[in-house]
Design an enzyme around this catalytic site. Structure first.
Site, PDB file in Angstrom:
ATOM      1  N   ASP A   1      10.501 -10.504  23.658  1.00 14.19           N
ATOM      2  CA  ASP A   1      10.419 -11.732  22.205  1.00 14.19           C
ATOM      3  C   ASP A   1       9.376 -12.081  22.323  1.00 14.19           C
ATOM      4  OD1 ASP A   1      12.630 -12.566  20.444  1.00 14.19           O
ATOM      5  OD2 ASP A   1      11.790 -14.196  21.088  1.00 14.19           O
TER       6      ASP A   1
ATOM      7  N   LYS B   1      20.552 -12.935  25.656  1.00 14.29           N
ATOM      8  CA  LYS B   1      18.741 -13.178  25.555  1.00 14.29           C
ATOM      9  C   LYS B   1      18.813 -13.870  26.210  1.00 14.29           C
ATOM     10  CE  LYS B   1      16.114 -13.170  21.848  1.00 14.29           C
ATOM     11  NZ  LYS B   1      15.309 -12.350  21.177  1.00 14.29           N
TER      12      LYS B   1
HETATM   13  P1  NDP Z   1       4.631 -12.589  19.775  1.00 17.76           P
HETATM   14  O1  NDP Z   1       4.611 -12.864  20.684  1.00 17.76           O
HETATM   15  O2  NDP Z   1       4.321 -10.667  19.997  1.00 17.76           O
HETATM   16  O3  NDP Z   1       4.074 -12.967  18.257  1.00 17.76           O
HETATM   17  C1  NDP Z   1       4.750 -14.339  17.953  1.00 17.76           C
HETATM   18  C2  NDP Z   1       3.592 -14.545  16.704  1.00 17.76           C
HETATM   19  O4  NDP Z   1       4.178 -16.038  16.012  1.00 17.76           O
HETATM   20  C3  NDP Z   1       2.505 -15.151  17.027  1.00 17.76           C
HETATM   21  O5  NDP Z   1       1.314 -15.307  16.569  1.00 17.76           O
HETATM   22  C4  NDP Z   1       2.790 -16.977  17.415  1.00 17.76           C
HETATM   23  O6  NDP Z   1       1.062 -18.032  17.789  1.00 17.76           O
HETATM   24  C5  NDP Z   1       3.213 -16.907  16.675  1.00 17.76           C
HETATM   25  N1  NDP Z   1       3.816 -18.633  16.873  1.00 17.76           N
HETATM   26  C6  NDP Z   1       5.081 -18.034  18.225  1.00 17.76           C
HETATM   27  N2  NDP Z   1       5.960 -19.355  18.576  1.00 17.76           N
HETATM   28  C7  NDP Z   1       5.094 -20.125  17.238  1.00 17.76           C
HETATM   29  C8  NDP Z   1       5.320 -22.062  16.683  1.00 17.76           C
HETATM   30  N3  NDP Z   1       6.053 -22.143  17.430  1.00 17.76           N
HETATM   31  N4  NDP Z   1       4.313 -21.575  15.601  1.00 17.76           N
HETATM   32  C9  NDP Z   1       4.201 -20.779  14.833  1.00 17.76           C
HETATM   33  N5  NDP Z   1       3.560 -20.299  15.133  1.00 17.76           N
HETATM   34  C10 NDP Z   1       4.175 -19.397  16.333  1.00 17.76           C
HETATM   35  O7  NDP Z   1       6.111 -11.801  19.841  1.00 17.76           O
HETATM   36  P2  NDP Z   1       6.808 -11.064  18.436  1.00 17.76           P
HETATM   37  O8  NDP Z   1       5.917 -10.473  17.254  1.00 17.76           O
HETATM   38  O9  NDP Z   1       7.895 -10.325  19.405  1.00 17.76           O
HETATM   39  O10 NDP Z   1       8.441 -12.214  18.016  1.00 17.76           O
HETATM   40  C11 NDP Z   1       7.520 -12.834  16.438  1.00 17.76           C
HETATM   41  C12 NDP Z   1       9.100 -12.835  15.978  1.00 17.76           C
HETATM   42  O11 NDP Z   1      10.041 -12.011  15.768  1.00 17.76           O
HETATM   43  C13 NDP Z   1      10.347 -13.679  16.585  1.00 17.76           C
HETATM   44  O12 NDP Z   1      11.281 -15.141  16.257  1.00 17.76           O
HETATM   45  C14 NDP Z   1      10.993 -12.768  17.547  1.00 17.76           C
HETATM   46  O13 NDP Z   1      12.349 -13.584  18.313  1.00 17.76           O
HETATM   47  C15 NDP Z   1      11.763 -12.141  16.636  1.00 17.76           C
HETATM   48  N6  NDP Z   1      12.072 -10.443  17.119  1.00 17.76           N
HETATM   49  C16 NDP Z   1      10.965 -10.203  17.887  1.00 17.76           C
HETATM   50  C17 NDP Z   1      11.237  -8.239  17.919  1.00 17.76           C
HETATM   51  C18 NDP Z   1      10.331  -7.694  19.013  1.00 17.76           C
HETATM   52  O14 NDP Z   1      10.643  -6.683  19.089  1.00 17.76           O
HETATM   53  N7  NDP Z   1       9.949  -8.267  19.880  1.00 17.76           N
HETATM   54  C19 NDP Z   1      13.116  -7.861  17.462  1.00 17.76           C
HETATM   55  C20 NDP Z   1      13.286  -8.648  17.061  1.00 17.76           C
HETATM   56  C21 NDP Z   1      12.887 -10.318  16.106  1.00 17.76           C
HETATM   57  P3  NDP Z   1       0.264 -18.086  18.592  1.00 17.76           P
HETATM   58  O15 NDP Z   1      -0.091 -17.471  19.815  1.00 17.76           O
HETATM   59  O16 NDP Z   1      -0.454 -19.188  18.648  1.00 17.76           O
HETATM   60  O17 NDP Z   1       1.682 -18.605  19.602  1.00 17.76           O
END
Ligand code: NDP
Length: 447
Positions: free
Chosen positions: A168, A128
């Protein structure tokens, strides 16, 4: 469950050697809590110090990322890549760009990734990376310059047979494009398999963008089916509104469920008629605005600032934002409101106390390393297509993803059953994944 004997002393050592890395400690402790029964049956793993070796990354890279903003001001960020375990294949795992990122975040995610990747049954190791860079409010050109500066160092450490990053939090299609462009420019090689999550015009694969959300929904569908239920007619709450959340909502709607709320870091929107996905995509993927904009455009919806989305009643909860976003109090509220299934789209979104509440209440609980493995599985399929200079249709790719999620569900439930914990997907995922990695490490000798 408290750790005992050898596992307790191994964990004490992990705490001492990785001081201040709370999320990493949490991820390690959750795996160690599950694998006691494996060690009783397979003493050779302990003799070869497999657990001690698994807890220590093979390599950790920390580097300076200097870049210039649109006004000519210079910024210095920190970049990370933790190459955790390559027993099963090249290191594989995403990059996170978020101001909260430090070495402990990357180690927790890398550690989880080892086991998640093992569960897919595909030949990929765990790693990662990321940076404390904050993309919010930055122009496209600034994001491009940052990505170029980041890759200027990272390119030395990655490669299609070595280490293959993906997206991510904060790293989506736009960032992968800039990162790939810089890698190609520096190395003078069109090495498609070095990054996954690429755009469809330059070596990307169908369904990769959708895979984590679709895969998580398929996993929950399997858990519900095992209890004679389905998504049909169920109210669902999804946290976040990024890549994982959006494609979770899309697939839940296709399977007959109704997502009534989603969120971002400012609060949540509730839309009792079901989230309008086209509007949400436009706000988040095109305009890159805050979730409150949704409620401004929809008279039936309301925006609730600064509160937990888990207070919205639902039968299925799918946390898809970030780690430790669902606490024990949230879990109690969800159970009281009639929640029967939880699928973790995010990595470790439920606190250990929250997990305990769900398991004690008999909720079907799909842990992230199993439920969100569809993203990395589709990345491995992208690598396959790149290696054979091929590209599959959307339908074929989605069917492969669905099969993989079914087999992950089967692996977890069989391992849980065999070790006397039927229905416990947390234990099943850890046991099944750990056994696969441990067997490979044993075969490779002391490396
Ligand atoms: P994105 O950046 O596309 O979206 C993240 C979302 O989560 C946004 O709506 C963001 O809101 C919110 N968010 C992020 N940090 C915080 C925080 N500290 N508190 C509250 N809300 C938060 O990321 P992904 O959708 O790609 O990833 C989301 C999760 O899924 C993560 O845990 C990631 O590790 C996991 N994941 C992702 C994969 C992928 O293929 N993308 C694969 C497997 C797991 P805001 O914009 O306001 O920050």
């Amino acid at each position: 469950m408290p750790l005992q004997g050898k596992l307790e002393s191994i964990y004490a050592d992990v705490l001492a050697r990785n001081a201040g890395e709370a999320e990493f400690h949490q991820a390690v402790s959750e795996v160690l809590e599950s694998i006691g029964p494996v060690l009783e049956r397979r003493p050779e793993f302990a003799d070869a110090k497999i657990i001690e070796r698994i807890c220590e990354p093979e390599r950790q890279i920390v580097f300076r990322v200097p870049w210039e903003d649109d006004r000519g001001e210079i910024h210095i960020n920190r970049g990370f890549r933790v190459e955790f375990n390559s027993a099963l294949g090249p290191y594989k795992g995403g990059l996170r760009f978020h101001p909260s990122v430090y070495l402990g975040t990357v180690k927790f995610l890398g550690f989880e990734q080892i086991f998640k990747n093992a569960l897919t049954g595909l030949p990929i190791g765990g790693g990662k990376g990321g940076s404390d860079f904050d993309p919010k409010g930055r122009s496209d050109r600034e994001v491009m310059r940052f990505c170029q500066a980041f890759m200027t160092e990272l390119h030395r450490h990655i490669g299609e047979h070595t280490d293959v990053p993906a997206g991510d939090i904060g790293v989506g299609g736009r960032e992968i494009g800039y990162l790939f462009g810089q890698y190609k420019r520096i190395t003078n090689r069109y090495e498609s398999g070095v990054l996954t999550g690429k755009g469809l015009t330059y070596g990307g694969a169908q369904v990769r963008r959708e895979a984590t959300g679709y895969g998580c929904t398929f996993f929950v569908e399997e858990m519900l089916a095992a209890r004679g239920k389905s998504f049909e007619g169920k109210d669902v709450v999804v946290s976040g509104s990024g890549n994982v959340a959006i494609y979770t909502i899309e697939k839940v709607h296709e399977l007959g469920g109704r997502v009534v709320a989603c969120s971002d870091s400012t609060g949540y929107v509730r839309d009792p008629k079901g989230i309008d996905l086209e509007l949400l995509k436009d706000i988040k993927e095109v305009r890159r605005e805050r979730i409150s904009t949704y409620a401004e455009a929809k008279p039936d919806a309301d925006f609730v600032s600064g509160r937990s989305v888990w207070e919205v009643p639902c039968e299925v909860a799918m946390p898809s934002a970030t780690q430790n976003e669902l606490t024990a109090d949230d879990a109690v509220t969800l159970v009281r409101n009639g929640c029967i299934a939880v699928g973790e789209g995010a990595n470790m979104p439920t606190t250990p106390e929250g997990v305990r509440v769900f398991l004690d209440a008999g909720v079907a609980f799909g842990p992230g390393k199993a439920a969100n493995a569809g993203g990395v599985a589709a990345s491995a399929l992208e690598m396959q297509q790149n290696a054979s200079r091929d590209s599959w249709t959307f339908e074929h790719s989605e069917e492969r993803l669905r099969e993989i999620m079914r087999s992950i569900h089967a692996r977890c439930s069989e391992a849980a059953e065999q070790h006397g914990m039927p229905g416990n997907y947390v234990a099943g995922a850890n046991i099944s994944a750990f056994t696969r990695v441990a067997e490979a490490m044993l075969s490779l000798g002391l490396v």
